[in-house]
Design a protein around this motif. Structure first.
Motif, PDB file in Angstrom:
ATOM      1  N   LEU A 143      47.854  43.650  47.298  1.00  0.00           N
ATOM      2  CA  LEU A 143      46.800  43.659  46.644  1.00  0.00           C
ATOM      3  C   LEU A 143      46.488  45.111  46.141  1.00  0.00           C
ATOM      4  O   LEU A 143      45.850  45.887  44.827  1.00  0.00           O
ATOM      5  CB  LEU A 143      45.547  43.165  46.994  1.00  0.00           C
ATOM      6  N   GLY A 144      46.217  45.922  47.142  1.00  0.00           N
ATOM      7  CA  GLY A 144      45.672  47.307  46.798  1.00  0.00           C
ATOM      8  C   GLY A 144      46.596  48.031  45.732  1.00  0.00           C
ATOM      9  O   GLY A 144      46.262  49.075  44.936  1.00  0.00           O
ATOM     10  N   LEU A 145      47.994  47.994  46.213  1.00  0.00           N
ATOM     11  CA  LEU A 145      48.470  48.425  45.562  1.00  0.00           C
ATOM     12  C   LEU A 145      48.887  47.543  43.385  1.00  0.00           C
ATOM     13  O   LEU A 145      49.360  48.365  42.505  1.00  0.00           O
ATOM     14  CB  LEU A 145      50.306  48.350  45.346  1.00  0.00           C
ATOM     15  N   LEU A 146      48.702  46.353  43.756  1.00  0.00           N
ATOM     16  CA  LEU A 146      48.300  45.970  42.012  1.00  0.00           C
ATOM     17  C   LEU A 146      47.094  46.911  41.566  1.00  0.00           C
ATOM     18  O   LEU A 146      47.384  46.791  40.625  1.00  0.00           O
ATOM     19  CB  LEU A 146      48.330  44.522  42.479  1.00  0.00           C
ATOM     20  N   LEU A 147      46.208  46.500  42.212  1.00  0.00           N
ATOM     21  CA  LEU A 147      44.912  47.340  41.883  1.00  0.00           C
ATOM     22  C   LEU A 147      45.241  48.605  41.271  1.00  0.00           C
ATOM     23  O   LEU A 147      44.693  49.304  40.558  1.00  0.00           O
ATOM     24  CB  LEU A 147      43.746  47.397  42.804  1.00  0.00           C
ATOM     25  N   VAL A 148      46.059  50.213  41.876  1.00  0.00           N
ATOM     26  CA  VAL A 148      45.835  50.865  42.063  1.00  0.00           C
ATOM     27  C   VAL A 148      47.289  51.151  40.447  1.00  0.00           C
ATOM     28  O   VAL A 148      46.882  52.040  39.778  1.00  0.00           O
ATOM     29  CB  VAL A 148      46.683  51.647  43.170  1.00  0.00           C
ATOM     30  N   GLY A 149      47.878  49.650  40.131  1.00  0.00           N
ATOM     31  CA  GLY A 149      48.676  50.633  39.496  1.00  0.00           C
ATOM     32  C   GLY A 149      48.154  50.101  37.821  1.00  0.00           C
ATOM     33  O   GLY A 149      48.161  50.045  36.851  1.00  0.00           O
ATOM     34  N   ALA A 150      47.068  48.761  38.042  1.00  0.00           N
ATOM     35  CA  ALA A 150      46.146  48.388  37.024  1.00  0.00           C
ATOM     36  C   ALA A 150      45.308  49.757  36.644  1.00  0.00           C
ATOM     37  O   ALA A 150      44.690  49.949  35.892  1.00  0.00           O
ATOM     38  CB  ALA A 150      45.158  47.578  37.971  1.00  0.00           C
ATOM     39  N   LEU A 151      44.440  50.583  37.359  1.00  0.00           N
ATOM     40  CA  LEU A 151      43.798  51.842  37.751  1.00  0.00           C
ATOM     41  C   LEU A 151      44.573  53.320  36.756  1.00  0.00           C
ATOM     42  O   LEU A 151      44.267  53.718  36.083  1.00  0.00           O
ATOM     43  CB  LEU A 151      42.882  52.361  38.906  1.00  0.00           C
ATOM     44  N   MET A 152      46.050  52.736  37.577  1.00  0.00           N
ATOM     45  CA  MET A 152      47.043  54.095  36.614  1.00  0.00           C
ATOM     46  C   MET A 152      47.033  53.811  35.058  1.00  0.00           C
ATOM     47  O   MET A 152      46.927  54.389  34.205  1.00  0.00           O
ATOM     48  CB  MET A 152      48.406  53.402  37.033  1.00  0.00           C
ATOM     49  N   ILE A 153      47.472  52.394  35.128  1.00  0.00           N
ATOM     50  CA  ILE A 153      47.079  51.874  33.478  1.00  0.00           C
ATOM     51  C   ILE A 153      45.442  52.662  32.929  1.00  0.00           C
ATOM     52  O   ILE A 153      46.194  52.875  31.243  1.00  0.00           O
ATOM     53  CB  ILE A 153      48.073  50.584  33.304  1.00  0.00           C
ATOM     54  N   VAL A 154      44.694  52.323  33.107  1.00  0.00           N
ATOM     55  CA  VAL A 154      43.669  52.886  32.592  1.00  0.00           C
ATOM     56  C   VAL A 154      43.627  53.422  32.579  1.00  0.00           C
ATOM     57  O   VAL A 154      43.173  54.899  31.255  1.00  0.00           O
ATOM     58  CB  VAL A 154      42.106  51.978  33.607  1.00  0.00           C
ATOM     59  N   GLY A 155      43.578  55.021  33.528  1.00  0.00           N
ATOM     60  CA  GLY A 155      43.919  56.777  33.657  1.00  0.00           C
ATOM     61  C   GLY A 155      45.077  57.013  32.782  1.00  0.00           C
ATOM     62  O   GLY A 155      44.436  57.696  31.945  1.00  0.00           O
ATOM     63  N   ALA A 156      45.944  55.850  32.533  1.00  0.00           N
ATOM     64  CA  ALA A 156      47.554  56.497  30.923  1.00  0.00           C
ATOM     65  C   ALA A 156      46.252  56.295  29.983  1.00  0.00           C
ATOM     66  O   ALA A 156      47.079  57.764  28.957  1.00  0.00           O
ATOM     67  CB  ALA A 156      48.471  55.732  31.849  1.00  0.00           C
ATOM     68  N   THR A 157      46.047  55.688  29.854  1.00  0.00           N
ATOM     69  CA  THR A 157      45.285  55.323  28.660  1.00  0.00           C
ATOM     70  C   THR A 157      44.492  56.547  28.034  1.00  0.00           C
ATOM     71  O   THR A 157      44.014  56.837  26.829  1.00  0.00           O
ATOM     72  CB  THR A 157      45.006  53.793  28.530  1.00  0.00           C
ATOM     73  N   ILE A 158      43.641  56.436  29.166  1.00  0.00           N
ATOM     74  CA  ILE A 158      42.704  57.270  29.450  1.00  0.00           C
ATOM     75  C   ILE A 158      42.667  58.842  28.600  1.00  0.00           C
ATOM     76  O   ILE A 158      42.420  59.344  27.894  1.00  0.00           O
ATOM     77  CB  ILE A 158      41.579  57.353  29.916  1.00  0.00           C
ATOM     78  N   ARG A 159      44.060  59.220  29.206  1.00  0.00           N
ATOM     79  CA  ARG A 159      44.636  60.793  29.283  1.00  0.00           C
ATOM     80  C   ARG A 159      45.684  60.553  27.789  1.00  0.00           C
ATOM     81  O   ARG A 159      45.001  61.151  27.125  1.00  0.00           O
ATOM     82  CB  ARG A 159      45.344  60.611  30.288  1.00  0.00           C
ATOM     83  N   PHE A 160      45.735  59.722  27.343  1.00  0.00           N
ATOM     84  CA  PHE A 160      46.172  59.190  26.296  1.00  0.00           C
ATOM     85  C   PHE A 160      45.505  59.153  25.347  1.00  0.00           C
ATOM     86  O   PHE A 160      45.701  60.779  24.218  1.00  0.00           O
ATOM     87  CB  PHE A 160      47.323  58.657  25.975  1.00  0.00           C
ATOM     88  N   TYR A 161      44.464  58.925  24.915  1.00  0.00           N
ATOM     89  CA  TYR A 161      43.459  59.238  23.618  1.00  0.00           C
ATOM     90  C   TYR A 161      43.155  60.529  24.273  1.00  0.00           C
ATOM     91  O   TYR A 161      42.285  61.043  22.622  1.00  0.00           O
ATOM     92  CB  TYR A 161      42.956  58.414  23.787  1.00  0.00           C
ATOM     93  N   ARG A 162      42.546  60.969  24.990  1.00  0.00           N
ATOM     94  CA  ARG A 162      41.870  62.575  24.827  1.00  0.00           C
ATOM     95  C   ARG A 162      42.547  63.486  24.860  1.00  0.00           C
ATOM     96  O   ARG A 162      42.507  64.011  23.959  1.00  0.00           O
ATOM     97  CB  ARG A 162      41.696  62.517  26.871  1.00  0.00           C
ATOM     98  N   ASN A 163      44.773  63.248  25.246  1.00  0.00           N
ATOM     99  CA  ASN A 163      45.250  64.349  24.319  1.00  0.00           C
ATOM    100  C   ASN A 163      45.616  64.393  23.315  1.00  0.00           C
ATOM    101  O   ASN A 163      45.383  65.373  22.553  1.00  0.00           O
ATOM    102  CB  ASN A 163      46.364  64.095  25.583  1.00  0.00           C
ATOM    103  N   ARG A 164      45.726  63.133  22.522  1.00  0.00           N
ATOM    104  CA  ARG A 164      45.740  62.610  20.985  1.00  0.00           C
ATOM    105  C   ARG A 164      44.412  63.667  20.296  1.00  0.00           C
ATOM    106  O   ARG A 164      44.698  64.354  19.291  1.00  0.00           O
ATOM    107  CB  ARG A 164      45.606  61.460  21.305  1.00  0.00           C
ATOM    108  N   LYS A 165      43.584  63.155  20.750  1.00  0.00           N
ATOM    109  CA  LYS A 165      42.280  63.822  20.297  1.00  0.00           C
ATOM    110  C   LYS A 165      42.266  65.708  20.323  1.00  0.00           C
ATOM    111  O   LYS A 165      42.272  66.065  19.620  1.00  0.00           O
ATOM    112  CB  LYS A 165      40.482  63.587  20.731  1.00  0.00           C
TER     113      LYS A 165
END
Length: 127
Positions: free
Chosen positions: A63-85
């Protein structure tokens, strides 16, 4: 022609790589969460009582790894938009690593160490 197209496409490729990695971490978490079924089947097939066998830890770690994977997607999305800007901005900016990426890496290393010790203990309990 799209301005800075190569930069935008590199940013998108990096984002997709993060998403693929997160999906892999989540799939491994699901597999690990179901590891207890394998352990119970193995102990029954061996036809012996295994008192040192604990399956709750694999469920929590999965369950912890499932949560880490979900947080990785959230972090990657934030990083994508920050780099795009930053790519679209006229002024130059410093590129820096985030503390969340370092924290996730440390968390994954700790989970890997725990998993190694856990599996070794389960193997010892089965033998």
């Amino acid at each position: 022609m799209i301005p800075h197209f190569t930069d935008h496409s590199a940013n998108e490729r990096t984002y997709l790589a993060w998403v693929r990695t997160a999906i892999s971490v989540m799939a491994f978490g699901f597999l690990l969460e179901r590891f207890d079924i394998f352990l119970l089947f193995t102990s029954r097939a061996a036809a012996k009582v295994t008192e040192g066998l604990h399956t709750q830890a694999s469920q929590w770690l999965g369950l912890g790894l499932l949560l880490v994977g979900a947080l990785m997607i959230v972090g990657a999305t934030i990083r994508f938009y920050r780099n795009r800007k930053a790519i679209e901005a006229a002024d130059s900016s410093m590129y820096g690593d985030s503390w969340t990426a370092r924290g996730m890496a440390v968390l994954l290393v700790l989970m890997a160490i725990f998993l190694t010790l856990y599996v070794a203990r389960q193997i010892a309990a089965l033998s």
